[in-house]
Design a protein around this motif. Structure first.
Motif, PDB file in Angstrom:
ATOM      1  N   ARG A 253       0.831  -1.210   0.000  1.00  0.00           N
ATOM      2  CA  ARG A 253       0.000   0.000   0.000  1.00  0.00           C
ATOM      3  C   ARG A 253       0.867   1.262   0.000  1.00  0.00           C
ATOM      4  O   ARG A 253       0.528   2.254  -0.642  1.00  0.00           O
ATOM      5  CB  ARG A 253      -0.933  -0.007   1.212  1.00  0.00           C
ATOM      6  N   VAL A 254       1.976   1.209   0.712  1.00  0.00           N
ATOM      7  CA  VAL A 254       2.892   2.353   0.705  1.00  0.00           C
ATOM      8  C   VAL A 254       3.462   2.571  -0.691  1.00  0.00           C
ATOM      9  O   VAL A 254       3.560   3.705  -1.176  1.00  0.00           O
ATOM     10  CB  VAL A 254       4.021   2.142   1.734  1.00  0.00           C
ATOM     11  N   ALA A 255       3.841   1.475  -1.360  1.00  0.00           N
ATOM     12  CA  ALA A 255       4.357   1.586  -2.731  1.00  0.00           C
ATOM     13  C   ALA A 255       3.285   2.134  -3.672  1.00  0.00           C
ATOM     14  O   ALA A 255       3.585   2.965  -4.544  1.00  0.00           O
ATOM     15  CB  ALA A 255       4.847   0.224  -3.218  1.00  0.00           C
ATOM     16  N   ALA A 256       2.048   1.674  -3.491  1.00  0.00           N
ATOM     17  CA  ALA A 256       0.951   2.178  -4.332  1.00  0.00           C
ATOM     18  C   ALA A 256       0.704   3.654  -4.065  1.00  0.00           C
ATOM     19  O   ALA A 256       0.428   4.430  -4.995  1.00  0.00           O
ATOM     20  CB  ALA A 256      -0.316   1.363  -4.065  1.00  0.00           C
ATOM     21  N   PHE A 257       0.809   4.064  -2.810  1.00  0.00           N
ATOM     22  CA  PHE A 257       0.642   5.475  -2.460  1.00  0.00           C
ATOM     23  C   PHE A 257       1.666   6.346  -3.189  1.00  0.00           C
ATOM     24  O   PHE A 257       1.336   7.361  -3.795  1.00  0.00           O
ATOM     25  CB  PHE A 257       0.772   5.644  -0.946  1.00  0.00           C
ATOM     26  N   ALA A 258       2.946   5.926  -3.128  1.00  0.00           N
ATOM     27  CA  ALA A 258       3.992   6.701  -3.800  1.00  0.00           C
ATOM     28  C   ALA A 258       3.867   6.613  -5.312  1.00  0.00           C
ATOM     29  O   ALA A 258       4.123   7.590  -6.026  1.00  0.00           O
ATOM     30  CB  ALA A 258       5.372   6.213  -3.356  1.00  0.00           C
ATOM     31  N   GLY A 259       3.452   5.439  -5.812  1.00  0.00           N
ATOM     32  CA  GLY A 259       3.318   5.271  -7.255  1.00  0.00           C
ATOM     33  C   GLY A 259       2.196   6.088  -7.849  1.00  0.00           C
ATOM     34  O   GLY A 259       2.199   6.371  -9.057  1.00  0.00           O
ATOM     35  N   ALA A 260       1.218   6.489  -7.012  1.00  0.00           N
ATOM     36  CA  ALA A 260       0.086   7.274  -7.513  1.00  0.00           C
ATOM     37  C   ALA A 260       0.383   8.765  -7.603  1.00  0.00           C
ATOM     38  O   ALA A 260      -0.435   9.526  -8.127  1.00  0.00           O
ATOM     39  CB  ALA A 260      -1.135   7.040  -6.620  1.00  0.00           C
ATOM     40  N   VAL A 261       1.542   9.188  -7.086  1.00  0.00           N
ATOM     41  CA  VAL A 261       1.885  10.610  -7.139  1.00  0.00           C
ATOM     42  C   VAL A 261       2.115  11.007  -8.599  1.00  0.00           C
ATOM     43  O   VAL A 261       2.985  10.445  -9.276  1.00  0.00           O
ATOM     44  CB  VAL A 261       3.153  10.901  -6.307  1.00  0.00           C
ATOM     45  N   PRO A 262       1.350  11.989  -9.125  1.00  0.00           N
ATOM     46  CA  PRO A 262       1.484  12.351 -10.544  1.00  0.00           C
ATOM     47  C   PRO A 262       2.743  13.172 -10.806  1.00  0.00           C
ATOM     48  O   PRO A 262       3.327  13.761  -9.890  1.00  0.00           O
ATOM     49  CB  PRO A 262       0.220  13.184 -10.804  1.00  0.00           C
ATOM     50  N   GLU A 263       3.151  13.217 -12.057  1.00  0.00           N
ATOM     51  CA  GLU A 263       4.343  13.966 -12.446  1.00  0.00           C
ATOM     52  C   GLU A 263       4.199  15.452 -12.110  1.00  0.00           C
ATOM     53  O   GLU A 263       5.180  16.106 -11.733  1.00  0.00           O
ATOM     54  CB  GLU A 263       4.600  13.793 -13.934  1.00  0.00           C
ATOM     55  N   ARG A 264       2.980  15.974 -12.210  1.00  0.00           N
ATOM     56  CA  ARG A 264       2.767  17.390 -11.892  1.00  0.00           C
ATOM     57  C   ARG A 264       3.137  17.674 -10.431  1.00  0.00           C
ATOM     58  O   ARG A 264       3.717  18.722 -10.127  1.00  0.00           O
ATOM     59  CB  ARG A 264       1.311  17.763 -12.154  1.00  0.00           C
ATOM     60  N   GLU A 265       2.812  16.748  -9.537  1.00  0.00           N
ATOM     61  CA  GLU A 265       3.148  16.934  -8.124  1.00  0.00           C
ATOM     62  C   GLU A 265       4.660  16.833  -7.910  1.00  0.00           C
ATOM     63  O   GLU A 265       5.225  17.581  -7.112  1.00  0.00           O
ATOM     64  CB  GLU A 265       2.412  15.898  -7.270  1.00  0.00           C
ATOM     65  N   TYR A 266       5.308  15.925  -8.635  1.00  0.00           N
ATOM     66  CA  TYR A 266       6.768  15.849  -8.533  1.00  0.00           C
ATOM     67  C   TYR A 266       7.406  17.163  -9.005  1.00  0.00           C
ATOM     68  O   TYR A 266       8.377  17.633  -8.409  1.00  0.00           O
ATOM     69  CB  TYR A 266       7.299  14.680  -9.361  1.00  0.00           C
ATOM     70  N   GLU A 267       6.879  17.732 -10.058  1.00  0.00           N
ATOM     71  CA  GLU A 267       7.416  18.998 -10.547  1.00  0.00           C
ATOM     72  C   GLU A 267       7.241  20.096  -9.506  1.00  0.00           C
ATOM     73  O   GLU A 267       8.139  20.920  -9.290  1.00  0.00           O
ATOM     74  CB  GLU A 267       6.731  19.391 -11.858  1.00  0.00           C
ATOM     75  N   ARG A 268       6.072  20.118  -8.842  1.00  0.00           N
ATOM     76  CA  ARG A 268       5.862  21.109  -7.788  1.00  0.00           C
ATOM     77  C   ARG A 268       6.860  20.905  -6.648  1.00  0.00           C
ATOM     78  O   ARG A 268       7.448  21.865  -6.139  1.00  0.00           O
ATOM     79  CB  ARG A 268       4.431  21.009  -7.243  1.00  0.00           C
ATOM     80  N   LEU A 269       7.055  19.640  -6.266  1.00  0.00           N
ATOM     81  CA  LEU A 269       7.989  19.347  -5.188  1.00  0.00           C
ATOM     82  C   LEU A 269       9.414  19.737  -5.560  1.00  0.00           C
ATOM     83  O   LEU A 269      10.185  20.214  -4.718  1.00  0.00           O
ATOM     84  CB  LEU A 269       7.932  17.855  -4.830  1.00  0.00           C
ATOM     85  N   ARG A 270       9.785  19.534  -6.828  1.00  0.00           N
ATOM     86  CA  ARG A 270      11.121  19.934  -7.267  1.00  0.00           C
ATOM     87  C   ARG A 270      11.288  21.448  -7.178  1.00  0.00           C
ATOM     88  O   ARG A 270      12.324  21.950  -6.726  1.00  0.00           O
ATOM     89  CB  ARG A 270      11.376  19.446  -8.697  1.00  0.00           C
TER      90      ARG A 270
END
Length: 411
Positions: free
Chosen positions: A329-346
């Motif tokens: 479930r933890v892996a699924a949680f992280a895997g569901a993070v969209p690229e747009r959110e990664y860009e915001r985090l960067r």
């Protein structure tokens, strides 16, 4: 728009970092954070130009001076030890000197360099316990120019590290399932490559002499910290320790300045090792996963709290269900993070100078250097069959740590 993620504007960066600013650290941590950003930016530019961060003569001079300061710190500990022994042995007639001697011996015992010991409350794997995992670690070590490890400590944290333990300085890797489980197979190779890269490239700050000196100075800083002046005696003690306290602070800052740049350089070189072992794409992906490591830790806590919300007769069954499939479930949680959110985090990380801790270069600079240093193909291929075999070897540790996460937080 997914309500789990922040709404922001990619064109103007509106609301890119809506959270509260990082809390103000203590004086020493603040200096380390500032130096980490300063050296991180300098070394990032040098690494991207193809240099390795500094010339050999400069590194040799810095290393010699750092070891000199470290030996001075250890000499002070030795003086405390010898003085304490003499006061205890020769001062029995006074009655006071032995008491002072015991206090000095106790302080020397706290300050002394101590070898790392393997934890007793975490699963520890050896080669016979997980041959496929150690085979993978050995292959990655060969790819980055070093040997493998003697033991692997499996933890629930979203992190990983390497160090040595015991008097024989055997190698150990700390493998956090909170990070390992959210990585792709090749990103796991990159993680192993990064950690083993610290052994291959060296790190002045991790050397036994300098690490012990930093520990001793931190203890001195704690012991000599001023107290709240509620009484006249408090003011007298604070005045008496003023000069020693600032001498310790000055030595700690000096040793930080001498070692932090080398430590930053070691991190960048470890990232190069990550790319060579797992591929440039995997190394860059690993940097992105580090940005969500805090969210993974929060998700583990949320899982534990959700399990304890159901009390009474169904509480045990709820905890049992929570333990089963926790890491999936933890892996699924992280895997569901969209690229747009990664860009915001960067972008948010670049604004805050986010790093793993106050001694690491900012993560966005590490990611940029990893991307600019390639492209490197995968030096070690971690295919599906191999990943499944390693996962089976980690299964007992995964079950133990899932139980601990749920029960410790829910207890």
């Amino acid at each position: 728009m997914d309500e789990r993620y922040v709404e922001w504007c990619a064109a103007c960066d509106w609301n890119v970092d809506p959270g509260e600013p990082d809390p103000e650290p203590g004086r020493i941590a603040a200096v380390r954070r500032r130096l980490a950003r300063e050296y991180g930016e300098q070394l990032s530019a040098e690494m991207e130009r193809g240099a390795d961060g500094s010339g050999p003569q400069a590194r040799d001079a810095t290393t010699a001076l750092a070891f000199g300061v470290s030996l001075l710190v250890h000499a002070l500990t030795a003086v405390l030890l010898v003085t304490g022994v003499l006061l205890v042995v020769l001062g029995w007639e006074t009655g006071v000197q032995p008491v002072v001697g015991v206090l000095l011996l106790a302080l020397a015992a706290v300050l002394r360099p101590r070898p790392v010991r393997l934890p007793k409350d975490e699963p520890v794997l050896y080669r016979a316990d997980a041959p496929r995992l150690f085979e993978l670690i050995d292959e990655v070590g060969t790819a980055v120019g070093t040997a493998g490890v003697h033991a692997v400590v499996v933890e629930p944290a979203a992190n990983a590290a390497v160090t040595t333990y015991g008097l024989r300085q055997r190698r150990v890797m700390y493998l956090g399932l909170g990070l390992w489980e959210i990585l792709s197979p090749q990103e796991r190779v990159a993680l192993l490559g990064h950690e083993l890269g610290h052994f291959a490239n060296g790190d002045l700050r991790r050397a036994r002499v300098t690490a012990g000196a930093l520990h001793s100075l931190s203890v001195w800083s704690y012991v000599l910290a001023p107290t709240d002046p509620r009484q006249l005696l408090d003011r007298f003690v604070n005045a008496a320790i003023f000069l020693p306290r600032w001498a310790v602070y000055g030595l700690l800052l000096l040793l930080d300045r001498l070692t932090l740049r080398a430590s930053q350089r070691a991190e960048y070189l470890a990232d190069v090792s990550a790319a060579r072992a797992g591929s440039t794409e995997a190394a860059v992906g690993l940097m992105d996963r580090l940005l969500v490591s805090g969210s993974v830790e929060a998700e583990l806590r949320r899982e534990a709290v959700a399990a304890q919300m159901r009390g009474g007769r169904g509480a045990r069954e709820a905890r049992d269900r929570a333990e089963q499939g926790l890491w999936e479930r933890v892996a699924a949680f992280a895997g569901a993070v969209p690229e747009r959110e990664y860009e915001r985090l960067r972008r948010a990380a670049a604004r805050r100078g986010h790093s793993v801790d106050s001694t690491h270069p900012p993560t966005h600079l590490r990611r940029r250097c990893a991307a600019a240093g390639g492209p490197h193909p995968a030096g070690v291929v971690h295919d599906t069959a191999r990943a499944a075999a390693v996962s089976a070897e980690l299964a007992p540790a995964r079950a133990v740590l899932a139980r601990r996460v749920i029960r410790d937080h829910a207890g």
